[in-house]
Design an enzyme around this catalytic site. Structure first.
Site, PDB file in Angstrom:
ATOM      1  CB  SER A 111      -1.744  41.921  19.474  1.00 47.72           C
ATOM      2  OG  SER A 111      -0.599  42.741  20.036  1.00 47.72           O
ATOM      3  N   GLY A 112       0.646  41.934  16.933  1.00 47.11           N
ATOM      4  CA  GLY A 112       0.786  42.883  16.045  1.00 47.11           C
ATOM      5  C   GLY A 112       0.979  44.370  16.305  1.00 47.11           C
ATOM      6  CB  SER A 146      -7.855  48.201  19.499  1.00 52.15           C
ATOM      7  OG  SER A 146      -6.932  46.802  20.081  1.00 52.15           O
ATOM      8  CG  HIS A 195       0.325   1.690  -9.872  1.00 50.12           C
ATOM      9  ND1 HIS A 195       0.164   1.522  -8.489  1.00 50.12           N
ATOM     10  CD2 HIS A 195      -0.844   1.242 -10.425  1.00 50.12           C
ATOM     11  CE1 HIS A 195      -1.107   1.349  -7.955  1.00 50.12           C
ATOM     12  NE2 HIS A 195      -1.809   1.193  -9.351  1.00 50.12           N
ATOM     13  CB  SER A 325      25.449  20.191 -15.369  1.00 47.50           C
ATOM     14  OG  SER A 325      26.673  19.683 -14.687  1.00 47.50           O
ATOM     15  CE  LYS A 331      22.046  16.359 -15.793  1.00 50.89           C
ATOM     16  NZ  LYS A 331      20.872  17.046 -15.296  1.00 50.89           N
ATOM     17  CD  GLU A 338      14.742  20.718 -11.496  1.00 46.65           C
ATOM     18  OE1 GLU A 338      15.326  19.427 -11.914  1.00 46.65           O
ATOM     19  OE2 GLU A 338      15.613  21.830 -11.146  1.00 46.65           O
TER      20      GLU A 338
END
Length: 471
Positions: A111-112, A146, A195, A325, A331, A338
Site C-alpha cells: 500500500s505504500g 489514508s 527486409h 574502443s 574507432k 545505443e
C-alpha cells in the site's frame, strides 16, 4: 533561512534516541527527522537499496501541504497546526537534499504505508520545530487521509507533473530536431530498404519525417491517457467510502492542488476503482512502452545509416562523441543511439512489471503501489533524458555522405520497378537479375534489353522522381 537551517543541521549520528509507536519502542539515529514507523520499514525491507523516486516524494510532500491547507479551510485542523505543516512542506521542497529523510526501499508494504508514514513523521517533526507546538504525524499531517488514497494520488500527481513539465517538452524538442533536420536534407535521395534489402529510393527527409510523425502519434496518445491521471483517489481514505474525512475535502483538495500546480486536477467520481486498481497508470505505462518501441526504431535506423564507415552503409556520419574502443585506435561508435536503445529495452521491461502489478488489485486496494510508482516514474525520466540526448547529440548534427548515397542508388537494380508499366514485371525482373549478376548500373542493362532511349530511361529511373509516387 531559518527553515533551511532547521533541516540542514541534521547529520548522521551514532547516538540514538528512543521513539514509540503502536508496536512499542525502537531506536533511531539521534539526528534523524523521521520516526518509529520509518525506522521499522528501514529494518524490515533491506531488499534493493533503491528508494522511492524523488519526484514521487516531492508529490507526496505537495499532497500533504495541500491537504493541510484544505483541512484548515474546512476547520478540521487548527490554523497554527496547518500553517506549521505547510511551512515544513515548503522547507522540504526547497531543500535540494530532502531525499535523505526518505530512505525506505521501494519493496515495502504494497500500500505504500511506510512511505506515507515516512512523510507524515518527517513533516510532523519539522513542523513541530518550526512552530514550537506539538504536531502529530497521524492526527494532524495525515488528518482525513489514508495511505490507501494518498499513495494512488501521489502516483497520479507525480506522473502528471513529470510528464507535463519534462517528458512532453523533451519529445517536442526531439520532434523539432527531426523536422528541422529533415528540411535541411530534403534534396538527398537514398536507397530505401525493406527486409534490410535494397528497395525503391526514398528521400532522406521522408525517412526522418516518418520518425517525427511516429513520435507525434505516440505523443498524442500519451496526452490523451494523461487526462485520466488527473482524477484523484484522495478523499476515499481507507476503503473508498471517505470515512474520517470531510465530505467536501476531495473537491476542495483538487481545487487547491490545481491552483498549486497550474494543472487542472479533479476529484474522482468514485474513489473505489482508483484505489482497488491502477488502470490509468497501467495505461500510461503501456503508452510509454509504445514510445520506447518508437525510439528504438529511430535509434536502430541511425545506427544502420551510420554503420561503417567503410564496410557498412555509411549514409550518414554521427558526431563523434568519445573513443569507441579500448583496443582499436580511431574507432568511434554510435553511443547515443545505443544508449537510447537500452533505455527502450528498460522501459519495455518496466511496463511488464507495471502490468503485473496492476493485476494485484485485491478487493478495495492494489497492493503493489510502490512498484508501480517506481517503474512508471523511472520510464518517464529515462525516456525524457534520452529524447533530449537523441535530439541534441545525434539528430541535429549528423552529416550526410552524399557520395555513398549516389553510388548505392546508381547500382540499385530495384529502380527497374519504374519500368513495370512499360515492359512488364517479367522483363523488368530479367533486367534486374542481370544487373545484380554483372554489378552494372540498371540503366546500362535496360538499354541493352529494351529498345528504350537513354534519355527516356534517365527520366523514368530518376530516383528523386520515384520518391514522389504516381505513374
Amino acid at each position: 533561512m531559518k527553515k533551511e537551517v532547521l533541516i540542514m543541521k541534521r547529520t548522521d549520528s551514532s547516538e540514538k534516541r528512543i521513539a514509540k509507536d503502536s508496536l512499542g519502542e525502537i531506536e533511531i539515529d539521534l539526528g534523524a527527522l523521521f520516526g518509529a514507523q520509518t525506522q521499522r520499514a528501514i529494518n524490515n525491507f533491506p531488499i534493493s537499496g533503491r528508494k522511492m523516486p524523488d519526484s514521487f516524494i516531492n508529490a507526496l510532500i505537495i499532497i500533504k501541504s495541500v491537504a493541510a491547507k484544505t483541512n484548515m479551510e474546512l476547520n478540521c485542523i487548527d490554523d497554527r497546526v496547518g500553517e506549521a505543516i505547510i511551512s515544513a512542506c515548503q522547507a522540504l521542497i526547497e531543500d535540494k537534499d530532502f531525499m535523505r529523510h526518505f530512505p525506505i526501499d521501494i519493496f515495502q508494504t504494497g500500500s505504500g504505508t511506510s512511505s506515507n508514514m515516512n512523510a507524515n513523521e518527517v513533516i510532523a517533526n519539522l513542523a513541530s520545530e518550526i512552530s514550537g507546538i506539538s504536531i502529530d504525524s497521524n492526527d494532524h499531517v495525515n488528518f482525513g487521509q489514508s495511505s490507501n488514497d494518498v499513495i494512488p494520488t501521489a502516483i497520479h500527481v507525480s506522473a502528471v507533473l513529470n510528464t507535463t513539465r519534462f517528458f512532453l517538452p523533451a519529445f517536442h524538442n526531439l520532434i523539432d530536431a527531426i523536422e528541422k533536420k529533415a528540411e535541411s536534407v530534403k534534396n538527398y535521395c537514398k536507397t530505401g530498404r525493406t527486409h534490410l534489402m535494397d528497395a525503391m529510393p526514398v528521400r532522406l527527409d521522408q525517412s526522418l519525417l516518418s520518425w517525427s510523425d511516429q513520435l507525434i502519434h505516440n505523443l498524442n496518445l500519451i496526452k490523451s491517457t494523461l487526462e485520466s491521471l488527473k482524477f484523484l483517489a484522495i478523499g476515499g481514505t481507507a476503503v473508498g467510502t471517505g470515512v474520517n474525512t470531510h465530505a467536501k475535502f476531495s473537491r476542495k483538495f483538487a481545487a487547491n492542488l490545481s491552483s498549486y500546480t497550474d494543472i487542472k486536477f479533479s476529484e474522482a467520481k468514485n474513489s473505489f476503482p482508483l484505489m482497488g486498481s491502477q488502470d490509468s497508470a497501467v495505461a500510461l505505462s503501456g503508452q510509454l512502452k509504445t514510445m520506447a518501441v518508437a525510439i528504438m526504431k529511430i535509434s536502430n535506423d541511425l545506427r544502420w545509416m551510420n554503420s561503417g564507415p567503410l564496410a557498412g552503409l555509411g549514409e550518414i556520419t554521427l558526431k563523434p562523441l568519445q573513443p569507441g574502443s579500448s583496443i582499436m585506435p580511431g574507432k568511434v561508435n554510435p553511443v547515443i543511439p545505443e544508449a537510447t536503445a537500452m533505455v527502450a529495452a528498460e522501459v519495455i521491461g518496466n511496463d511488464s512489471a507495471v502490468t503485473i502489478a496492476g493485476q494485484s488489485g485485491n478487493f478495495e486496494l492494489n497492493v503493489m503501489l510502490p512498484l508501480i510508482a517506481y517503474n512508471l516514474l523511472s520510464s518517464i525520466d529515462i525516456l525524457t533524458n534520452s529524447a533530449n540526448l537523441l535530439a541534441d547529440k545525434a539528430i541535429r548534427d549528423f552529416t550526410v555522405n552524399e557520395s555513398n548515397l549516389t553510388k548505392a542508388l546508381s547500382l540499385n537494380p530495384i529502380l527497374v520497378t519504374a519500368l513495370n508499366p512499360i515492359i512488364g514485371y517479367g522483363q523488368a525482373a530479367k533486367i534486374a537479375k542481370k544487373a545484380y549478376a554483372e554489378g552494372r548500373p540498371i540503366i546500362d542493362v535496360a538499354m541493352e534489353e529494351t529498345d528504350m532511349e537513354r534519355e527516356d530511361l534517365l527520366k523514368l529511373l530518376d530516383p528523386i522522381k520515384l520518391t514522389k509516387g504516381g505513374l
